[in-house]
Enzyme design. Sequence first.
Site, short mmCIF file in Angstrom:
data_model
loop_
_atom_site.label_atom_id
_atom_site.label_comp_id
_atom_site.label_asym_id
_atom_site.label_seq_id
_atom_site.Cartn_x
_atom_site.Cartn_y
_atom_site.Cartn_z
N PHE B 132 0.81 -0.97 -0.01
CA PHE B 132 -0.15 0.15 -0.03
C PHE B 132 1.00 1.29 0.02
CE2 PHE B 132 -2.92 3.12 2.05
CZ PHE B 132 -4.28 3.07 1.02
N ASP B 203 1.36 -5.18 8.29
CA ASP B 203 0.07 -4.29 8.13
C ASP B 203 -1.00 -5.31 7.91
OD1 ASP B 203 -1.66 -2.51 7.35
OD2 ASP B 203 -0.52 -1.17 6.41
N TYR B 228 -11.07 1.69 10.23
CA TYR B 228 -12.42 1.92 9.43
C TYR B 228 -12.51 0.95 8.30
CZ TYR B 228 -8.91 4.16 6.35
OH TYR B 228 -7.65 4.41 5.55
N LYS B 229 -11.86 -0.50 8.16
CA LYS B 229 -12.26 -1.21 6.99
C LYS B 229 -13.03 -2.35 7.70
CE LYS B 229 -7.97 0.16 4.56
NZ LYS B 229 -8.78 0.31 3.21
N ARG B 377 -12.42 -4.40 -7.81
CA ARG B 377 -12.29 -4.93 -6.15
C ARG B 377 -13.33 -5.05 -5.56
NH1 ARG B 377 -8.68 -2.23 -1.49
NH2 ARG B 377 -10.63 -0.91 -1.18
#
Lengths: 406, 406
Positions: B132, B203, B228-229, B377
């Site tokens: 990322f 991560d 927040y995922k 995705r």
Amino acid sequence: MTLTTTPLPADLLALDTRDPLAHTRADFLLPPGVIYLDGNSLGPLHRSVPARLAHAAQHEWGDQLIRSWTGDADWMHLPDRVAAKLARLIGAQPHEIAVGDSTSVNVFKALAAALGIAPAGRRVILTDADNFPTDLYVAQGLNALLGGGYELRAIPNTEIAQHLTPDVAVVLLTEVDYRTGRRLDLGGLTAQAHAVGSVTIWDLAHSAGAFPVDLGGTGADFAVGCGYKFLNGGPGAPGYLYVAGRHLDSAPIAIWGWMGHADVFEMAREFIPAPGARRFVPGTPQVLGLSALDAALDAFADVDMQDIRAKSLSLTSTFMALMEPLLARHPLELVTPTAPDERGSQVSYRHPHAREVMGQLTARGIIGDFRTPDILRFGFTPLYLSHADVWHAVQGISAVLDGGAP
Amino acid sequence: MTLTTTPLPADLLALDTRDPLAHTRADFLLPPGVIYLDGNSLGPLHRSVPARLAHAAQHEWGDQLIRSWTGDADWMHLPDRVAAKLARLIGAQPHEIAVGDSTSVNVFKALAAALGIAPAGRRVILTDADNFPTDLYVAQGLNALLGGGYELRAIPNTEIAQHLTPDVAVVLLTEVDYRTGRRLDLGGLTAQAHAVGSVTIWDLAHSAGAFPVDLGGTGADFAVGCGYKFLNGGPGAPGYLYVAGRHLDSAPIAIWGWMGHADVFEMAREFIPAPGARRFVPGTPQVLGLSALDAALDAFADVDMQDIRAKSLSLTSTFMALMEPLLARHPLELVTPTAPDERGSQVSYRHPHAREVMGQLTARGIIGDFRTPDILRFGFTPLYLSHADVWHAVQGISAVLDGGAP
């Protein structure tokens, strides 16, 4: 025990009657029975915040979901909208302000950036020995991270001027001392620092929203601030970093991140900084905290910061005058300067039993703060306090002290 | 254009009928007409969050004001309460988790800490070339801050194992690739890294909450994650840092701050770190964001993470199987591994017009994500998605593609 039925003096009533900020009190949801003299620790709830939070949660997040990053809610630019509201309060351009992260993280980013543009070879970070702990810790920690080659020169804040010598890389100061309320001469010290080639960082935790700040006019290099004190953004609200426009392209960024990239969703492997100060905020905007802060900042939309300052001085002067008789009969020592230019928007006293006294005051609904080791701290916020509040507060303080506290 | 009236196949209906997680769907306030396949970008709103936010704002902040730091609301320990809920999901002890700051800032803190305990003289940071962006940027930026002496060795994530050589100081990896959904072997790579003396940072942005993670059992050194995922903490929710207990006293803290001090309100001039991982969070807890995250984490209170994983694999397998016929007639390329052990909880395809296709899907209420340069995705969250949702989503994707999109 002093009776608290003494009528409000007419001169104080007159001050409230002609107060140009009297209307803003209704904007805050203060609990009944409380005189809140701690807005410099946590600003109270602005009436627009609950509805804004509910909207952000239920509509923007719940209904619109991921579409709110770029849709009507435009979360991507929420930090910029907050920056625009802040800009006027601190004399900055909106693109010079990066909103996000805690104040502590912002001090870290500011110090790393300032050291990066300080004259080569200088190893001294000059600061106030009584600076807020985070400011001292950040400097110690960053020095350790960088190998320990810097010297943190911590001196009394009355001696900053004579220590601004040509070996100082960065001077890291809080404009208003969190304990004493002493206000440093931001403009004068910045000019002196520049005269010897030093870079300035100003912590505006107890300044922004409390009185006019003019970072641009004074030529300050960097500043940081807190969203939850005089800006009323709520507990743990996002802080901010100010980087003078002239330094934006040269000041190094300590923490690179995807939200500081020029093109966030390009997801490139190489970091290309965003054009303005946004480059200094690496992570995803804290939407809930930012929404509360954004709503709360509307309290300043139609007020003149000069009116804020004038009323602040009037409130603090009134408080000190009404407290004066108590100093003769109790072990109270005023530690806040009486000269208007030398104080912020708080008044503090030493008392050997400060912790217990503040406990009793809080129990009576007079909420100030205790600060170690022996400080009674009273903050005065012109947006929602009146001279009558000051008068009632002193009545309560008298009752507690004359009642034999602790 | 394919008609979308084909009935739901009985085998999928049967899977939903015996789904042990079927009851948790009612915990989320999903908008009508939406199939949400983007919970790996922003988790949806848990039904307990609006009331919790209102309580935090109106009662804790508005009524109790500063008293909530130590009173009933006990904001001071809110990060610890969130850490306790997180601990079970990632196989950690609560005191090993520091909740606060953005994920990006946590990557920075983790990398600085890991470099600080890596064997002396090693200068290589090994990472995934397609990691990322923030992870790559943080490493580049920290290296610049520290004088540029490190080499960021970025290689394809299929080649990590053979690059774990004894010159590697730190290996910085995201367990699940945000584009392809490929899942790395956290346990195996950690063991290999340790065999050559390297320190690991994982991560967990696309792992925590999506399937069981066992940091303690695998011996991972550091980890970071996103609130927040899959944890559904809301836009810009606080992230977290995991520091294995054995490293707590030796890993250097990059950003020292008052809230990481052993005695916060002592306000001492010298920094003495708090006993646990809290030492790594320098600033004031983000109460509003933490409150939402704390409430949302209750979604996991009574679920077995093994059930989450089993359903996730069933959902993604079903999706890939239903999508299979489309690959023959459209320029779609599956980039997610089909082997269960090698994928997380998302499925991605390349398509030359992925951006436009996702735009049309979103307009139909099938919300996934586009990722540069050409990735469609789709994230699958067992807490609120059913096999019927998967089936309806594929009907919609068929309709868009067969309809001639873009």
